[in-house]
Design an enzyme around this catalytic site. Structure first.
Site, PDB file in Angstrom:
ATOM      1  N   ASN A 230      20.826  62.386 101.247  1.00 14.51           N
ATOM      2  CA  ASN A 230      22.013  62.237 102.099  1.00 14.51           C
ATOM      3  C   ASN A 230      23.190  61.929 101.194  1.00 14.51           C
ATOM      4  O   ASN A 230      23.364  60.794 100.743  1.00 14.51           O
ATOM      5  CB  ASN A 230      21.787  61.122 103.116  1.00 14.51           C
ATOM      6  CG  ASN A 230      22.967  60.932 104.063  1.00 14.51           C
ATOM      7  OD1 ASN A 230      24.004  61.553 103.904  1.00 14.51           O
ATOM      8  ND2 ASN A 230      22.806  60.061 105.032  1.00 14.51           N
TER       9      ASN A 230
ATOM     10  N   ARG B  15      20.626  66.113 104.601  1.00 15.85           N
ATOM     11  CA  ARG B  15      21.462  65.856 105.768  1.00 15.85           C
ATOM     12  C   ARG B  15      22.788  66.587 105.564  1.00 15.85           C
ATOM     13  O   ARG B  15      23.458  66.442 104.548  1.00 15.85           O
ATOM     14  CB  ARG B  15      21.734  64.363 105.928  1.00 15.85           C
ATOM     15  CG  ARG B  15      22.686  64.078 107.102  1.00 15.85           C
ATOM     16  CD  ARG B  15      23.177  62.652 107.118  1.00 15.85           C
ATOM     17  NE  ARG B  15      24.093  62.439 108.222  1.00 15.85           N
ATOM     18  CZ  ARG B  15      25.301  61.910 108.098  1.00 15.85           C
ATOM     19  NH1 ARG B  15      25.761  61.577 106.898  1.00 15.85           N
ATOM     20  NH2 ARG B  15      26.071  61.736 109.149  1.00 15.85           N
TER      21      ARG B  15
ATOM     22  N   HIS C 196      25.781  62.812 115.244  1.00 15.67           N
ATOM     23  CA  HIS C 196      24.616  61.922 115.342  1.00 15.67           C
ATOM     24  C   HIS C 196      23.402  62.639 115.937  1.00 15.67           C
ATOM     25  O   HIS C 196      22.479  61.999 116.435  1.00 15.67           O
ATOM     26  CB  HIS C 196      24.911  60.682 116.215  1.00 15.67           C
ATOM     27  CG  HIS C 196      25.947  59.764 115.662  1.00 15.67           C
ATOM     28  ND1 HIS C 196      26.858  59.110 116.475  1.00 15.67           N
ATOM     29  CD2 HIS C 196      26.223  59.393 114.389  1.00 15.67           C
ATOM     30  CE1 HIS C 196      27.657  58.375 115.723  1.00 15.67           C
ATOM     31  NE2 HIS C 196      27.293  58.525 114.460  1.00 15.67           N
TER      32      HIS C 196
ATOM     33  N   HIS D 268      23.581  55.899 120.810  1.00 17.29           N
ATOM     34  CA  HIS D 268      23.625  55.577 119.378  1.00 17.29           C
ATOM     35  C   HIS D 268      24.862  54.698 119.177  1.00 17.29           C
ATOM     36  O   HIS D 268      25.991  55.194 119.109  1.00 17.29           O
ATOM     37  CB  HIS D 268      23.725  56.872 118.559  1.00 17.29           C
ATOM     38  CG  HIS D 268      23.803  56.645 117.078  1.00 17.29           C
ATOM     39  ND1 HIS D 268      22.750  56.889 116.225  1.00 17.29           N
ATOM     40  CD2 HIS D 268      24.820  56.203 116.291  1.00 17.29           C
ATOM     41  CE1 HIS D 268      23.108  56.613 114.984  1.00 17.29           C
ATOM     42  NE2 HIS D 268      24.368  56.190 114.998  1.00 17.29           N
ATOM     43  N   LEU D 269      24.643  53.390 119.119  1.00 17.87           N
ATOM     44  CA  LEU D 269      25.754  52.440 119.109  1.00 17.87           C
ATOM     45  C   LEU D 269      25.807  51.703 117.780  1.00 17.87           C
ATOM     46  O   LEU D 269      24.977  50.836 117.488  1.00 17.87           O
ATOM     47  CB  LEU D 269      25.597  51.438 120.257  1.00 17.87           C
ATOM     48  CG  LEU D 269      25.390  52.032 121.661  1.00 17.87           C
ATOM     49  CD1 LEU D 269      25.245  50.929 122.689  1.00 17.87           C
ATOM     50  CD2 LEU D 269      26.529  52.979 122.025  1.00 17.87           C
TER      51      LEU D 269
ATOM     52  N   ASN E  85      28.899  51.303 114.173  1.00 14.60           N
ATOM     53  CA  ASN E  85      30.323  51.367 113.859  1.00 14.60           C
ATOM     54  C   ASN E  85      30.891  52.708 114.306  1.00 14.60           C
ATOM     55  O   ASN E  85      32.012  52.799 114.796  1.00 14.60           O
ATOM     56  CB  ASN E  85      30.533  51.161 112.359  1.00 14.60           C
ATOM     57  CG  ASN E  85      31.960  50.811 112.029  1.00 14.60           C
ATOM     58  OD1 ASN E  85      32.793  51.693 111.845  1.00 14.60           O
ATOM     59  ND2 ASN E  85      32.244  49.525 111.939  1.00 14.60           N
ATOM     60  N   GLY E  86      30.099  53.768 114.129  1.00 12.17           N
ATOM     61  CA  GLY E  86      30.330  55.040 114.799  1.00 12.17           C
ATOM     62  C   GLY E  86      29.366  55.104 115.960  1.00 12.17           C
ATOM     63  O   GLY E  86      28.213  54.689 115.817  1.00 12.17           O
TER      64      GLY E  86
ATOM     65  N   ARG F 246      37.460  53.649 115.248  1.00 14.01           N
ATOM     66  CA  ARG F 246      37.955  54.856 115.923  1.00 14.01           C
ATOM     67  C   ARG F 246      38.341  54.532 117.369  1.00 14.01           C
ATOM     68  O   ARG F 246      37.644  53.773 118.048  1.00 14.01           O
ATOM     69  CB  ARG F 246      36.908  55.955 115.915  1.00 14.01           C
ATOM     70  CG  ARG F 246      36.542  56.472 114.535  1.00 14.01           C
ATOM     71  CD  ARG F 246      35.520  57.584 114.629  1.00 14.01           C
ATOM     72  NE  ARG F 246      35.024  57.997 113.325  1.00 14.01           N
ATOM     73  CZ  ARG F 246      33.745  58.120 113.010  1.00 14.01           C
ATOM     74  NH1 ARG F 246      32.808  57.848 113.903  1.00 14.01           N
ATOM     75  NH2 ARG F 246      33.377  58.499 111.803  1.00 14.01           N
TER      76      ARG F 246
ATOM     77  N   ARG G 285      29.335  41.508 114.861  1.00 16.08           N
ATOM     78  CA  ARG G 285      28.889  40.136 114.634  1.00 16.08           C
ATOM     79  C   ARG G 285      30.085  39.208 114.473  1.00 16.08           C
ATOM     80  O   ARG G 285      30.090  38.091 115.008  1.00 16.08           O
ATOM     81  CB  ARG G 285      27.974  40.073 113.404  1.00 16.08           C
ATOM     82  CG  ARG G 285      26.640  40.796 113.594  1.00 16.08           C
ATOM     83  CD  ARG G 285      25.908  40.983 112.285  1.00 16.08           C
ATOM     84  NE  ARG G 285      26.628  41.875 111.378  1.00 16.08           N
ATOM     85  CZ  ARG G 285      26.144  42.316 110.226  1.00 16.08           C
ATOM     86  NH1 ARG G 285      24.929  41.939 109.833  1.00 16.08           N
ATOM     87  NH2 ARG G 285      26.857  43.125 109.449  1.00 16.08           N
TER      88      ARG G 285
ATOM     89  N   GLY H 198      22.894  50.379 114.714  1.00 16.88           N
ATOM     90  CA  GLY H 198      23.115  48.981 114.355  1.00 16.88           C
ATOM     91  C   GLY H 198      23.338  48.037 115.512  1.00 16.88           C
ATOM     92  O   GLY H 198      22.678  47.002 115.633  1.00 16.88           O
TER      93      GLY H 198
ATOM     94  N   GLU I  15      20.390  48.494 118.369  1.00 16.34           N
ATOM     95  CA  GLU I  15      19.077  47.943 118.002  1.00 16.34           C
ATOM     96  C   GLU I  15      19.065  46.424 117.887  1.00 16.34           C
ATOM     97  O   GLU I  15      18.035  45.788 118.125  1.00 16.34           O
ATOM     98  CB  GLU I  15      18.625  48.527 116.654  1.00 16.34           C
ATOM     99  CG  GLU I  15      18.366  50.019 116.675  1.00 16.34           C
ATOM    100  CD  GLU I  15      18.168  50.585 115.275  1.00 16.34           C
ATOM    101  OE1 GLU I  15      17.835  49.796 114.356  1.00 16.34           O
ATOM    102  OE2 GLU I  15      18.352  51.798 115.084  1.00 16.34           O
TER     103      GLU I  15
ATOM    104  N   GLU J 280      16.629  58.543 111.002  1.00 17.50           N
ATOM    105  CA  GLU J 280      17.130  59.891 110.726  1.00 17.50           C
ATOM    106  C   GLU J 280      16.418  60.519 109.536  1.00 17.50           C
ATOM    107  O   GLU J 280      16.177  61.727 109.516  1.00 17.50           O
ATOM    108  CB  GLU J 280      18.642  59.835 110.501  1.00 17.50           C
ATOM    109  CG  GLU J 280      19.414  59.440 111.749  1.00 17.50           C
ATOM    110  CD  GLU J 280      20.873  59.145 111.483  1.00 17.50           C
ATOM    111  OE1 GLU J 280      21.720  60.019 111.762  1.00 17.50           O
ATOM    112  OE2 GLU J 280      21.172  58.039 110.990  1.00 17.50           O
TER     113      GLU J 280
END
Length: 397
Positions: free
Chosen positions: A7, A91, A180, A208-209, A211-212, A241, A285, A331, A334, A384
């Site tokens: 990647n 990737r 994603h 899919h949660l 930072n992106g 974003r 966080r 991130g 999960e 992934e």
């Protein structure tokens, strides 16, 4: 067969080696500061401590050479020589409309990737550099491209087209592509396994949660809609974003602040999202810590994020005509029980009920819905690299 997964970023490179006889991870690593002073490779053989080595790497070819040396190292490597590597999976962020699946790399595939550079100018060029370096250093080893956009190419035209003059699609392929995809595909397959059903028979909303962030509606194994669009800027509120906004805001911002060309795009991609709203951080966080201390803008940023996720869940629930499961991954998805609770609160009318006790978990597969929830809520850590390895193994065989 052993698979090497690559990647490539602009100045970094992540890698893994997996043994596909049992899908076990043999080693993983990270190369940083490629082309800069202080370039370094971090290598970890499964079951051992991380090895850190600083070595000059002027380009991606040097970086790949260091990766190959690391995986063949007599003490910390995982293969005796490169003949043990059956294929390399890469990737690749953007495959345009050309690929709805992963594909063996040849010169024609390279040409398509080059044509997609204008659609992914930050990602496809380093992806191409990594592929070129691997093809030069391993000329007889099969290479596979696994596209972030591929899984979403099953969307129907009414979902992927924008209501702008049709000529922009015909001439420039302006449309929703989605991203994603490798993650959405992996967790969809795992969700089906957890439910004990075939993927072709169920309806799932995958979240899919991180930072992106993006959400996909998956019906019978095929994506029918997804939140990211022509670029990864569309859709949810994210770390930096903006997600969905009135497009006229861009012109308004440029006129009001006399912004130079590209400056508005930079603001919307790098200075917006929960960072822009909170003024504190793009890290959830940090925001939750500030919220607990009474910071109102941190609270607002978290609520805006949750609101937009709920918005898309509701929309896709309607598009799918119900759902068997909702999956949380990446991130935030999960690891953030607080955010999952916030998202799922008061969705009883859709048959969605989260169990606060079951939800008190992070980083491992779990069913977090209440026993009487009509819709299963699943926590599934994404993988992934394993998905890339599986596709590479399937095609290289």
């Amino acid at each position: 067969m052993k698979i090497l997964v690559i990647n490539c970023g602009s100045s970094s490179l992540k890698y893994q080696v997996l043994d596909m006889t049992d899908e076990s991870l043999l080693c993983k690593g990270l190369v940083e500061r490629i082309g800069m002073e202080g370039s370094v490779i971090n290598h970890t053989k499964t079951g051992e401590d991380k090895i850190v080595k600083e070595v000059p790497m002027k380009d991606h070819k040097d970086a790949i050479a260091q990766v190959l040396a690391a995986i063949q190292d007599p003490e910390h490597g995982v293969v005796k020589d490169m003949s043990e590597i059956g294929a390399v999976g890469h990737r690749v962020v953007h495959g345009g409309e050309n690929y709805a699946d992963s594909v063996l790399i040849d010169d024609d595939v390279i040409k398509v990737m080059e044509q997609c550079v204008e659609l992914a100018p930050l990602h496809n060029p380093p992806n191409l550099l990594g592929i070129a370096a691997c093809r030069e250093l391993m000329p007889t080893t099969p290479m596979v491209a696994v596209f972030d956009t591929a899984f979403h190419q099953t969307m129907p035209p009414e979902a992927y087209l924008y209501a702008i003059p049709y000529e922009y699609y015909e001439k420039y392929r302006v449309r929703r592509y989605g991203f994603h995809g490798t993650s959405h595909k992996y967790v969809s397959e795992r969700a089906a396994a957890m439910l004990g059903k075939d993927l072709s028979e169920i309806k799932i909303i995958t979240c899919h949660l991180g930072n992106g962030a993006s959400i996909a509606a998956v019906k019978n194994g095929k994506v029918i809609d997804t939140s990211m669009g022509f670029t990864p800027l569309e859709g949810l509120v994210m770390g930096t974003r903006s997600g969905d906004i009135d497009p006229a805001i861009v012109t308004y911002m440029r006129e009001k602040d006399n912004l130079s060309l590209g400056r508005a795009n930079e603001i919307l991609n790098k200075k917006s999202g929960v960072l822009g709203v909170s003024g504190i951080s793009s890290d959830f966080r940090d925001l939750e810590a500030a919220y607990k201390e009474g910071n109102q803008r941190a609270e607002l940023a978290l609520k805006m994020f949750a609101h937009k996720v709920r918005f898309y869940i509701g929309a896709y629930f309607a598009e799918l005509n119900g759902a068997d499961a909702i999956v949380f991954t990446a991130g935030v998805g999960e690891n953030d029980a607080f955010m999952r609770n916030l998202i799922c609160a008061d969705l009883d009318n859709l048959g969605i009920k989260i169990d606060p006790v079951k939800n008190d978990v992070r980083g491992k597969e779990a069913v977090i819905s209440a026993d009487d929830s009509a819709v299963k809520l699943l926590l599934i850590p994404t993988n992934e690299e394993l998905m890339i390895a599986r596709d590479t193994f399937r095609l290289a065989k």
